[in-house]
Design an enzyme around this catalytic site. Structure first.
Site, PDB file in Angstrom:
ATOM      1  N   CYS A 170      38.722  42.636  41.108  1.00 32.59           N
ATOM      2  CA  CYS A 170      38.794  42.844  42.664  1.00 32.59           C
ATOM      3  C   CYS A 170      40.254  43.602  42.857  1.00 32.59           C
ATOM      4  O   CYS A 170      40.427  44.174  43.888  1.00 32.59           O
ATOM      5  CB  CYS A 170      38.793  41.670  43.706  1.00 32.59           C
ATOM      6  SG  CYS A 170      39.922  40.354  43.145  1.00 32.59           S
ATOM      7  N   HIS A 228      41.881  40.351  37.439  1.00 32.94           N
ATOM      8  CA  HIS A 228      40.958  40.423  38.471  1.00 32.94           C
ATOM      9  C   HIS A 228      40.447  41.700  38.785  1.00 32.94           C
ATOM     10  O   HIS A 228      41.087  42.669  39.190  1.00 32.94           O
ATOM     11  CB  HIS A 228      41.579  39.716  39.782  1.00 32.94           C
ATOM     12  CG  HIS A 228      41.801  38.335  39.571  1.00 32.94           C
ATOM     13  ND1 HIS A 228      41.007  37.242  40.339  1.00 32.94           N
ATOM     14  CD2 HIS A 228      42.724  37.620  38.839  1.00 32.94           C
ATOM     15  CE1 HIS A 228      41.533  36.212  39.851  1.00 32.94           C
ATOM     16  NE2 HIS A 228      42.636  36.226  39.066  1.00 32.94           N
ATOM     17  N   GLN A 270      40.993  31.532  41.540  1.00 38.06           N
ATOM     18  CA  GLN A 270      41.366  31.032  40.009  1.00 38.06           C
ATOM     19  C   GLN A 270      42.460  30.112  40.559  1.00 38.06           C
ATOM     20  O   GLN A 270      42.457  28.929  39.611  1.00 38.06           O
ATOM     21  CB  GLN A 270      42.526  32.176  39.391  1.00 38.06           C
ATOM     22  CG  GLN A 270      43.013  31.701  38.412  1.00 38.06           C
ATOM     23  CD  GLN A 270      43.733  32.940  37.658  1.00 38.06           C
ATOM     24  OE1 GLN A 270      43.435  33.855  37.714  1.00 38.06           O
ATOM     25  NE2 GLN A 270      45.021  32.813  37.192  1.00 38.06           N
ATOM     26  N   CYS A 295      35.130  36.116  41.557  1.00 43.56           N
ATOM     27  CA  CYS A 295      35.576  35.624  42.757  1.00 43.56           C
ATOM     28  C   CYS A 295      34.714  35.408  43.733  1.00 43.56           C
ATOM     29  O   CYS A 295      34.025  36.288  43.897  1.00 43.56           O
ATOM     30  CB  CYS A 295      37.056  36.450  43.151  1.00 43.56           C
ATOM     31  SG  CYS A 295      36.397  38.024  43.983  1.00 43.56           S
ATOM     32  N   GLU A 296      35.091  34.334  44.767  1.00 41.26           N
ATOM     33  CA  GLU A 296      34.339  34.313  45.782  1.00 41.26           C
ATOM     34  C   GLU A 296      34.369  35.227  46.990  1.00 41.26           C
ATOM     35  O   GLU A 296      33.576  35.334  47.817  1.00 41.26           O
ATOM     36  CB  GLU A 296      34.415  32.765  46.207  1.00 41.26           C
ATOM     37  CG  GLU A 296      35.900  32.339  46.776  1.00 41.26           C
ATOM     38  CD  GLU A 296      36.094  31.139  47.224  1.00 41.26           C
ATOM     39  OE1 GLU A 296      37.060  30.790  47.912  1.00 41.26           O
ATOM     40  OE2 GLU A 296      35.404  30.209  46.633  1.00 41.26           O
ATOM     41  N   HIS A 297      35.444  36.019  46.964  1.00 42.59           N
ATOM     42  CA  HIS A 297      35.777  36.766  47.954  1.00 42.59           C
ATOM     43  C   HIS A 297      35.060  38.430  47.805  1.00 42.59           C
ATOM     44  O   HIS A 297      34.540  38.875  48.982  1.00 42.59           O
ATOM     45  CB  HIS A 297      37.289  37.339  48.004  1.00 42.59           C
ATOM     46  CG  HIS A 297      38.030  36.048  48.344  1.00 42.59           C
ATOM     47  ND1 HIS A 297      39.255  35.694  47.728  1.00 42.59           N
ATOM     48  CD2 HIS A 297      37.740  34.997  49.243  1.00 42.59           C
ATOM     49  CE1 HIS A 297      39.937  34.460  48.111  1.00 42.59           C
ATOM     50  NE2 HIS A 297      38.832  34.020  49.138  1.00 42.59           N
ATOM     51  N   HIS A 298      34.849  38.667  46.602  1.00 37.04           N
ATOM     52  CA  HIS A 298      34.151  39.955  46.414  1.00 37.04           C
ATOM     53  C   HIS A 298      32.986  39.791  45.319  1.00 37.04           C
ATOM     54  O   HIS A 298      32.416  41.011  45.218  1.00 37.04           O
ATOM     55  CB  HIS A 298      35.336  41.150  45.939  1.00 37.04           C
ATOM     56  CG  HIS A 298      36.389  41.270  46.739  1.00 37.04           C
ATOM     57  ND1 HIS A 298      37.512  40.564  46.556  1.00 37.04           N
ATOM     58  CD2 HIS A 298      36.515  41.716  47.878  1.00 37.04           C
ATOM     59  CE1 HIS A 298      38.456  40.862  47.503  1.00 37.04           C
ATOM     60  NE2 HIS A 298      37.871  41.687  48.522  1.00 37.04           N
TER      61      HIS A 298
END
Length: 184
Positions: free
Chosen positions: A144, A142, A114, A73-76
């Site tokens: 995260c 996920h 996703q 994931c690009e966030h975490h």
């Protein structure tokens, strides 16, 4: 600065000693792992397909289900792991079977969410095949959400993109969902 150098700095920032025995080669290994996990940036749709589009009279649904996928994931920068189900309705050309899985892998091996992954796969298959319709469903867990934050161990995210006949025809969409075991 090199990627291993940045990993060394991350270790220091976490309060670790990058000179201790167990961490001596970690910056190099972590950099190599991240490059592998994100190698989708080095690939193109044209290279993946590599001319494997074949003339066919088939105009019935083609489905490849349970394609395992691993992404970050690009966030975490934490993994999400799951499976993709893809289908298309040919209009004179069929795509080599392994190419569907390779398209999933190429986009999965990039930083993203996703929802966007699902759209990228559907758009790519549509672009390559010029199909009458394309459907993609992804089910993933996920890290995260499992390892941090709300720490929910049994949650699964489902996303879908329906294009063409799969969007326009409830019957076609339901046939696809039944064939992948997602509708009764």
């Amino acid at each position: 600065m090199t990627l291993p150098h940045h990993y060394r700095e991350i270790l220091k920032g976490l309060g670790e000693d990058p000179e201790r025995e167990g961490l001596l080669d970690t910056p190099k290994r972590a950099a190599k792992a991240m490059q592998y996990l994100c190698h989708g940036y080095e690939q193109s749709l044209e290279d993946i397909v590599n001319g494997a589009l074949f003339t066919s009279d088939n105009d019935e649904m083609v489905i490849l289900k349970d394609i395992e996928l691993y992404s970050l994931c690009e966030h975490h920068l934490l993994p999400f792991i799951g499976k993709a189900h893809v289908a298309y309705i040919p209009t004179g050309k069929v795509l080599g079977l392994s190419k569907l899985a390779r398209i999933v892998d190429m986009y999965a091996r990039r930083l993203q969410i996703q929802e966007n992954l699902t759209r990228q796969i559907a758009d790519a298959i549509q672009d390559v095949t010029q199909a009458a319709g394309v459907a993609v469903v992804i089910e993933a867990q996920h890290m995260c959400m499992m390892m941090r934050g709300v720490e929910k161990q049994n949650s699964t995210m489902n996303t879908s993109v329906m294009l063409g006949a799969f969007r326009e025809s409830n019957t076609t969409r339901m046939e696809f969902l039944q064939l992948i075991g997602r509708s009764k």
